[in-house]
Every structure is written in structure tokens, then in C-alpha cells.
Design a protein around this motif. Structure first.
Motif, PDB file in Angstrom:
ATOM      1  N   PRO A 111       0.805  -1.264  -0.001  1.00  0.00           N
ATOM      2  CA  PRO A 111      -0.100  -0.102  -0.048  1.00  0.00           C
ATOM      3  C   PRO A 111       0.841   1.399  -0.011  1.00  0.00           C
ATOM      4  N   SER A 112       0.475   2.128  -0.652  1.00  0.00           N
ATOM      5  CA  SER A 112       1.215   3.469  -0.912  1.00  0.00           C
ATOM      6  C   SER A 112       1.262   4.321   0.320  1.00  0.00           C
ATOM      7  N   THR A 113       0.299   4.410   1.035  1.00  0.00           N
ATOM      8  CA  THR A 113       0.089   4.943   2.164  1.00  0.00           C
ATOM      9  C   THR A 113       0.883   4.650   3.373  1.00  0.00           C
ATOM     10  N   SER A 114       1.591   3.295   3.325  1.00  0.00           N
ATOM     11  CA  SER A 114       2.345   2.784   4.495  1.00  0.00           C
ATOM     12  C   SER A 114       3.431   3.821   4.924  1.00  0.00           C
ATOM     13  N   ALA A 115       3.767   4.234   5.934  1.00  0.00           N
ATOM     14  CA  ALA A 115       4.671   4.961   6.778  1.00  0.00           C
ATOM     15  C   ALA A 115       6.129   4.077   6.519  1.00  0.00           C
ATOM     16  N   ALA A 116       6.020   2.721   6.280  1.00  0.00           N
ATOM     17  CA  ALA A 116       7.267   1.954   6.487  1.00  0.00           C
ATOM     18  C   ALA A 116       8.118   2.125   5.162  1.00  0.00           C
ATOM     19  N   LYS A 117       9.346   2.201   5.395  1.00  0.00           N
ATOM     20  CA  LYS A 117      10.107   2.349   4.069  1.00  0.00           C
ATOM     21  C   LYS A 117      10.488   0.811   3.225  1.00  0.00           C
ATOM     22  N   LEU A 118      10.435   0.768   2.288  1.00  0.00           N
ATOM     23  CA  LEU A 118      10.620  -0.393   1.528  1.00  0.00           C
ATOM     24  C   LEU A 118      12.124  -0.653   1.376  1.00  0.00           C
ATOM     25  N   CYS A 119      12.477  -1.896   1.563  1.00  0.00           N
ATOM     26  CA  CYS A 119      13.858  -2.404   1.355  1.00  0.00           C
ATOM     27  C   CYS A 119      14.033  -3.625   0.830  1.00  0.00           C
ATOM     28  N   ALA A 120      15.207  -3.970   0.284  1.00  0.00           N
ATOM     29  CA  ALA A 120      15.314  -5.400  -0.266  1.00  0.00           C
ATOM     30  C   ALA A 120      16.837  -6.039  -0.035  1.00  0.00           C
ATOM     31  N   PHE A 121      16.946  -7.161  -0.542  1.00  0.00           N
ATOM     32  CA  PHE A 121      18.269  -7.969  -0.089  1.00  0.00           C
ATOM     33  C   PHE A 121      18.760  -7.547  -1.319  1.00  0.00           C
ATOM     34  N   VAL A 122      20.169  -7.469  -1.214  1.00  0.00           N
ATOM     35  CA  VAL A 122      21.061  -7.133  -2.392  1.00  0.00           C
ATOM     36  C   VAL A 122      21.977  -8.103  -2.364  1.00  0.00           C
ATOM     37  N   THR A 123      22.413  -8.966  -3.544  1.00  0.00           N
ATOM     38  CA  THR A 123      23.383 -10.085  -3.616  1.00  0.00           C
ATOM     39  C   THR A 123      24.253 -10.108  -4.895  1.00  0.00           C
ATOM     40  N   TRP A 124      25.405 -10.445  -4.836  1.00  0.00           N
ATOM     41  CA  TRP A 124      26.090 -10.809  -6.157  1.00  0.00           C
ATOM     42  C   TRP A 124      25.930 -12.138  -6.672  1.00  0.00           C
ATOM     43  N   SER A 125      24.825 -12.249  -7.529  1.00  0.00           N
ATOM     44  CA  SER A 125      24.329 -13.547  -8.108  1.00  0.00           C
ATOM     45  C   SER A 125      23.217 -14.088  -7.441  1.00  0.00           C
ATOM     46  N   ASP A 126      22.556 -15.098  -7.898  1.00  0.00           N
ATOM     47  CA  ASP A 126      21.624 -15.906  -6.968  1.00  0.00           C
ATOM     48  C   ASP A 126      22.252 -16.885  -6.219  1.00  0.00           C
ATOM     49  N   TRP A 127      23.365 -17.118  -6.231  1.00  0.00           N
ATOM     50  CA  TRP A 127      23.950 -18.206  -5.435  1.00  0.00           C
ATOM     51  C   TRP A 127      23.555 -18.411  -4.104  1.00  0.00           C
ATOM     52  N   ARG A 139      17.880 -29.564   2.707  1.00  0.00           N
ATOM     53  CA  ARG A 139      18.520 -30.562   2.978  1.00  0.00           C
ATOM     54  C   ARG A 139      18.433 -31.018   4.759  1.00  0.00           C
ATOM     55  N   LYS A 140      18.420 -29.984   5.584  1.00  0.00           N
ATOM     56  CA  LYS A 140      18.445 -29.927   6.904  1.00  0.00           C
ATOM     57  C   LYS A 140      16.840 -29.686   7.356  1.00  0.00           C
ATOM     58  N   GLN A 141      15.896 -29.718   6.434  1.00  0.00           N
ATOM     59  CA  GLN A 141      14.525 -29.558   6.928  1.00  0.00           C
ATOM     60  C   GLN A 141      14.472 -28.399   7.976  1.00  0.00           C
ATOM     61  N   LEU A 142      14.913 -27.201   7.529  1.00  0.00           N
ATOM     62  CA  LEU A 142      14.736 -25.982   7.960  1.00  0.00           C
ATOM     63  C   LEU A 142      13.868 -24.894   7.381  1.00  0.00           C
ATOM     64  N   LEU A 143      13.083 -24.136   7.760  1.00  0.00           N
ATOM     65  CA  LEU A 143      12.352 -23.378   7.146  1.00  0.00           C
ATOM     66  C   LEU A 143      13.140 -22.193   6.975  1.00  0.00           C
ATOM     67  N   LYS A 144      13.191 -21.827   5.446  1.00  0.00           N
ATOM     68  CA  LYS A 144      13.719 -20.613   4.994  1.00  0.00           C
ATOM     69  C   LYS A 144      13.056 -19.439   5.217  1.00  0.00           C
ATOM     70  N   PRO A 145      13.408 -18.160   5.998  1.00  0.00           N
ATOM     71  CA  PRO A 145      12.358 -17.212   6.274  1.00  0.00           C
ATOM     72  C   PRO A 145      12.051 -16.637   4.937  1.00  0.00           C
ATOM     73  N   VAL A 146      10.665 -16.136   4.918  1.00  0.00           N
ATOM     74  CA  VAL A 146       9.981 -15.882   3.763  1.00  0.00           C
ATOM     75  C   VAL A 146      10.668 -14.589   3.068  1.00  0.00           C
ATOM     76  N   PHE A 147      11.061 -13.736   4.005  1.00  0.00           N
ATOM     77  CA  PHE A 147      11.669 -12.518   3.405  1.00  0.00           C
ATOM     78  C   PHE A 147      12.975 -12.912   2.770  1.00  0.00           C
ATOM     79  N   LEU A 148      13.850 -14.043   2.759  1.00  0.00           N
ATOM     80  CA  LEU A 148      15.000 -14.366   2.073  1.00  0.00           C
ATOM     81  C   LEU A 148      14.572 -14.726   0.512  1.00  0.00           C
ATOM     82  N   ASN A 149      13.203 -14.638   0.228  1.00  0.00           N
ATOM     83  CA  ASN A 149      12.822 -15.448  -1.019  1.00  0.00           C
ATOM     84  C   ASN A 149      12.971 -14.612  -2.310  1.00  0.00           C
ATOM     85  N   SER A 150      13.140 -13.317  -1.891  1.00  0.00           N
ATOM     86  CA  SER A 150      13.177 -12.275  -2.813  1.00  0.00           C
ATOM     87  C   SER A 150      14.476 -11.374  -2.826  1.00  0.00           C
TER      88      SER A 150
END
Length: 159
Positions: A111-127, A139-150
Motif C-alpha cells: 500500500p502506498s500510504t504505508s509509513a514504512a520504508k521499502l527495502c530489499a536484499f541485494v546479492t552478487w548472483s543468485d548463489w 537438506r536440513k529440513q529448516l524453514l527458510k525465512p520468507v523475506f529471504l525469498n526475493s
């Protein structure tokens, strides 16, 4: 040998390394887990997270791994298992989300009315986030945090 070839293709090897033929290269699952919150308006680093993930299956790093990553045996000996590292990282993320009032892009329009600042993870490659962490969590049957999916792949951006 496949690990070394992949590392070359990904541009991770900068010089030719020579290792004994009988050494198991790249077998250690050590991970350096750093993150920096960078204010893109000011260019200043606002806070940092850093941890070493302790290899569980192959706790002794190979010479190849140390040369490739620059990580020393003592650093991973003092590290934590991936599950604990992810827990610590999530706590750090939630703390800065509250303090800095930031949110992560999830692919759903915010929502554009949100006072929160948008941020993103930045990496060098998808590795790191798309291959390595994804594979280790499954492999270790761990839940990858959803915010690390983009993330933003700077390598693709610069190409």
C-alpha cells in the motif's frame, strides 16, 4: 572437481589453486552469513549482522575451501549451526524492522500510504539466497525465512 568448475563459472575464483589430488575439495558446508542495512539516500551503513555457520557434516575445512572463501578453521569452530544462525538473523531483522520502520518487498504490491520504508536484499548472483541457502535449508529440513525469498541480483544488473 565440479565445485571448482562451478566456482569458476560464477566468477568466485580469482587465481588458480593447486591442491593435492586426493583431497576432497569443496566438501565443507561452511557459510559466512553477513548482512548490512545500507541507507540508499545517505550511503551510510545503519547496522550490520555477521555470523559464521559451523559445518556439521564436515567440520574440518579443506585447503580449497579456505583459499576460495578466506574463512579460517578457527572462525567456523566458533560458529553456530545454521538453524541457530537463521534464528539470530530473524531476530536481528525483526528488531531493525521495528526500529527503522522498514518492510521487505514480497512481490505483492505494498500500500502506498504505508509509513514504512521499502527495502530489499541485494546479492552478487543468485548463489547465496537462491541456491546455497535454499539447498541447505531443504537438506536440513529448516524453514527458510520468507523475506529471504526475493532479492536484487547486482551481478545480473551490471551485465
Amino acid at each position: 572437481m565440479a565445485t571448482k568448475r562451478l566456482a569458476r563459472q560464477l566468477g568466485l575464483i580469482r587465481r588458480k589453486s593447486v591442491a593435492p589430488a586426493n583431497e576432497k575439495q569443496g566438501r565443507s558446508k561452511s557459510i559466512e552469513f553477513p548482512a548490512v542495512l545500507l541507507n540508499t539516500l545517505t550511503g551510510e551503513i545503519e547496522c550490520e549482522f555477521h555470523a559464521y555457520v559451523q559445518p556439521q557434516e564436515h567440520p574440518i575445512l579443506s585447503e580449497f575451501c579456505m583459499e576460495l572463501t578466506g574463512i579460517k578453521q578457527a572462525q567456523v569452530d566458533e560458529g553456530v549451526p545454521l538453524k541457530i544462525c537463521l534464528s539470530q538473523f530473524c531476530k536481528w531483522i525483526h528488531k531493525i524492522q521495528q526500529q527503522k520502520k522498514i518492510i521487505f518487498a514480497t512481490g505483492v504490491s505494498e500500500p502506498s500510504t504505508s509509513a514504512a520504508k521499502l527495502c530489499a536484499f541485494v546479492t552478487w548472483s543468485d548463489w547465496d539466497l537462491g541456491v546455497c541457502l535454499e539447498y541447505e535449508c531443504k537438506r536440513k529440513q529448516l524453514l527458510k525465512p520468507v523475506f529471504l525469498n526475493s532479492w536484487i541480483d547486482l551481478r545480473a544488473t551490471y551485465k
